[in-house]
Design a protein around this motif. Structure first.
Motif, mmCIF file in Angstrom:
data_model
loop_
_atom_site.group_PDB
_atom_site.id
_atom_site.type_symbol
_atom_site.label_atom_id
_atom_site.label_comp_id
_atom_site.label_asym_id
_atom_site.label_seq_id
_atom_site.Cartn_x
_atom_site.Cartn_y
_atom_site.Cartn_z
ATOM 1 N N TYR A 192 5.514 1.385 -1.463
ATOM 2 C CA TYR A 192 6.004 0.086 -0.478
ATOM 3 C C TYR A 192 5.498 -1.102 -1.011
ATOM 4 O O TYR A 192 5.345 -1.960 0.125
ATOM 5 N N ARG A 194 6.256 -4.812 -2.065
ATOM 6 C CA ARG A 194 7.435 -5.186 -2.304
ATOM 7 C C ARG A 194 7.293 -6.679 -3.080
ATOM 8 O O ARG A 194 8.459 -7.210 -3.257
ATOM 9 N N SER A 222 5.477 -4.204 2.190
ATOM 10 C CA SER A 222 6.349 -4.374 3.306
ATOM 11 C C SER A 222 5.875 -4.002 4.791
ATOM 12 O O SER A 222 5.789 -2.735 4.636
ATOM 13 N N THR A 223 5.617 -4.737 5.536
ATOM 14 C CA THR A 223 5.275 -3.712 6.872
ATOM 15 C C THR A 223 6.137 -2.816 7.434
ATOM 16 O O THR A 223 5.919 -1.584 7.907
ATOM 17 N N HIS A 444 15.844 -5.427 12.833
ATOM 18 C CA HIS A 444 16.016 -6.315 11.364
ATOM 19 C C HIS A 444 17.589 -6.575 11.445
ATOM 20 O O HIS A 444 18.346 -5.688 12.017
ATOM 21 N N GLU A 463 9.029 -10.938 9.292
ATOM 22 C CA GLU A 463 9.042 -11.017 7.973
ATOM 23 C C GLU A 463 10.526 -10.772 7.243
ATOM 24 O O GLU A 463 11.428 -10.264 7.917
ATOM 25 N N GLU A 465 12.835 -10.326 3.495
ATOM 26 C CA GLU A 465 12.811 -9.815 2.344
ATOM 27 C C GLU A 465 14.241 -9.927 1.605
ATOM 28 O O GLU A 465 15.250 -10.435 2.307
ATOM 29 N N ASN A 478 10.493 -7.513 -3.665
ATOM 30 C CA ASN A 478 11.126 -8.513 -2.509
ATOM 31 C C ASN A 478 10.967 -9.881 -3.109
ATOM 32 O O ASN A 478 9.987 -10.413 -3.467
#
Length: 520
Positions: A192, A194, A222-223, A444, A463, A465, A478
């Protein structure tokens, strides 16, 4: 025709590495295959609400699986019924017990059961013995043969429960599929991360300008991806999902939540057949487990997952073939539009995951295959950006019925007839709401074009991306903070703002839905 959680990767017209689906493929061979079809909200009930209403979740009100469906919404089946169409629905709707606009329905309550399922009908509830995918098809064919008014046009919604969790195949398929081994996804052991370290240079003044708090996540991780609870190793349940007995798991000293015996709805004969195949799997695992490390366990759970998940799809494909054959044998093929889709995509080990919800491609994209003889040329592949938001207006236009102005999609008819110049959509919009909740996928929203995808995670984080869909199809990097993509980032952020306004979504609505959620 719609299945539940059917990943496009598990249809051989899209990918032939996991399973062969000749009957579903036939729809594409004789019609059109969409490679950029997506959903607006990757979760069961909201996706179905979007399909029925032609409106995004924030307007039809069905933002998650928990909220009620607003029955004042006008649905396309109602409009077709008013226009003289005979209408029927069989299978999984997921919400409501009296779907409007249908002359006949038999629907599963909620998720329903794979074996000996109960159905809700206009005349009361009934239980039918057998395997759910076969039963839904039997009901469908019976309606076509015995209840359809042959003097009227018809709308038939043929909606499968499979391959929804907890993936119980039919006996004829688990005997076959439990012996199979499947290739591991390249990203099965995703960590994970990114953002590349080179992209973590401070650009705070530029990045903050007009975009809110855009501090990159620590260490490039990425949280949202890291905190999601859908990892096959750590979140897939050995009993309910992988079909180990609770007694075996306890004997091995494994602590995990127990959702009950997934075979509890089977009769004695069904259970005996199941145990004859799955008991040896339990015995083999008991022997191997003491010597397993986490990598071994991850791979074992993945194979068990694929054996059962794909086994349920084998029955879907067979039964799709039964329906297609009926249309052929009864002179209905030439004047019937056939659509195969799913309520969303699904992770088959990509990023180490199962389930859906994220805007990443495996759950965002959905299979879409359409056959319409004499209108769609055979064997076409279409890469334009389309969504389940578009279905209602497509069906209405095909039937010559005017769509209500409040519907937000675009009819696919120009694309079906090869008139691509009439298609001017550059980006599609997505918004996921169900958090905090099962699988812990954060709220999101975002947009996707053919080339890029922009996602904003909000609520308890802030956040962003950005993915280069052409150069990074697995969405591993990302580039939102990458200076080389500064111009693209600016364009996509502006486009997202415009698309949100176009579809009447807003930060005010975000806050409103959060407040309603927190007050429940």
């Amino acid at each position: 025709m719609m299945s539940d959680d059917h990943a496009y990767q598990a249809i051989s017209a899209y990918n032939d590495e996991l399973i062969t689906t000749p009957n579903i493929d036939r729809i594409a061979d004789e019609g059109i295959l969409f490679t950029n079809a997506s959903v607006t909200n990757s979760i069961c009930a909201p996706s179905r609400a979007v399909i029925l209403t032609g409106k995004h979740s924030h307007l039809n009100g069905k933002i998650d699986n928990l909220s009620d469906f607003d029955t004042t919404n006008v649905t396309f089946p109602q409009l077709l019924q008013e226009a003289g169409y005979q209408t029927a629905m069989f299978g999984k709707l997921h919400f409501g017990n009296n779907p409007k606009g249908f002359d006949k329905f038999m629907i599963l309550p909620g998720q329903g059961d794979y074996y000996n399922p109960k159905f809700i009908t206009q005349k009361g509830d009934t239980v039918i013995n057998g395997y759910v995918t076969d039963i839904i098809t039997d009901l469908t064919l019976n309606w076509l043969e015995k209840e359809r008014d042959k003097g009227k046009p018809f709308l038939l919604m043929y909606l499968h429960k499979a391959p929804h969790r907890a993936w119980l195949p039919a006996e004829r398929h688990y005997k076959e599929f439990t012996k199979k081994t499947f290739p591991l996804p390249e990203t099965l052991f995703d960590d994970y991360v990114r953002i590349h370290p080179k992209d973590l240079k401070p650009e705070s003044a530029e990045l903050r300008s007009g975009h809110g708090n855009l501090t990159p996540p620590k260490n490039g991780i990425s949280t949202a991806a890291k905190s999601a609870e859908m990892n096959i190793l750590t979140h897939m349940i050995l009993t309910n999902d992988n079909k180990l007995k609770d007694s075996v798991v306890k004997k091995l000293g494994i602590e995990e939540r127990y959702l009950g015996d997934p075979t509890r709805g089977m009769n004695e004969q069904q259970k005996a057949a199941w145990d004859a195949v799955y008991n040896p799997i339990n015995e083999e695992f008991t022997e191997k487990y003491p010597g397993m490390d986490s990598k071994d366990l991850m791979e074992w759970k993945y194979q068990r997952y694929m054996q059962d998940y794909l086994g349920t799809i084998a029955a879907v494909d067979e039964n799709v073939g039964r329906v297609l054959n009926y249309l052929d044998e009864n002179d209905l093929t030439e004047n019937t539009i056939v659509v195969y889709t799913s309520d969303q995509g699904f992770y088959l080990g990509e990023h180490g995951w199962f389930d859906k919800r994220f805007m990443y491609d495996e759950s965002f994209k959905t299979p879409l295959l359409i056959r319409w003889p004499n209108q769609i040329k055979e064997g076409i592949t279409e890469e334009e950006m389309v969504q389940n938001l578009d279905f209602a207006q497509t069906f209405l236009e095909a039937a010559g019925v005017k769509a209500p102005d409040e519907m937000q999609g675009k009819s696919l008819i120009p694309l079906l007839k090869g008139e691509n110049k009439a298609w001017d959509r550059e980006a599609v919009y997505y918004h996921y709401y169900e958090y905090p909740a099962e699988h812990a996928v954060k709220r999101h929203y975002g947009i996707a074009t053919k080339d890029y995808k922009l996602i904003h995670f909000y609520y308890d984080i802030d956040e962003w991306e950005l993915y280069d869909r052409k150069n990074d199809p697995r969405e591993m990097h990302n580039v939102f903070y990458d200076p080389d993509y500064a111009e693209v980032r600016q364009e996509m952020v502006q486009k997202l703002k415009e698309v949100r306004e176009k579809y009447k979504d807003s930060e005010e609505l975000d806050k409103q839905f959060i407040k309603v959620y927190e007050e429940k």
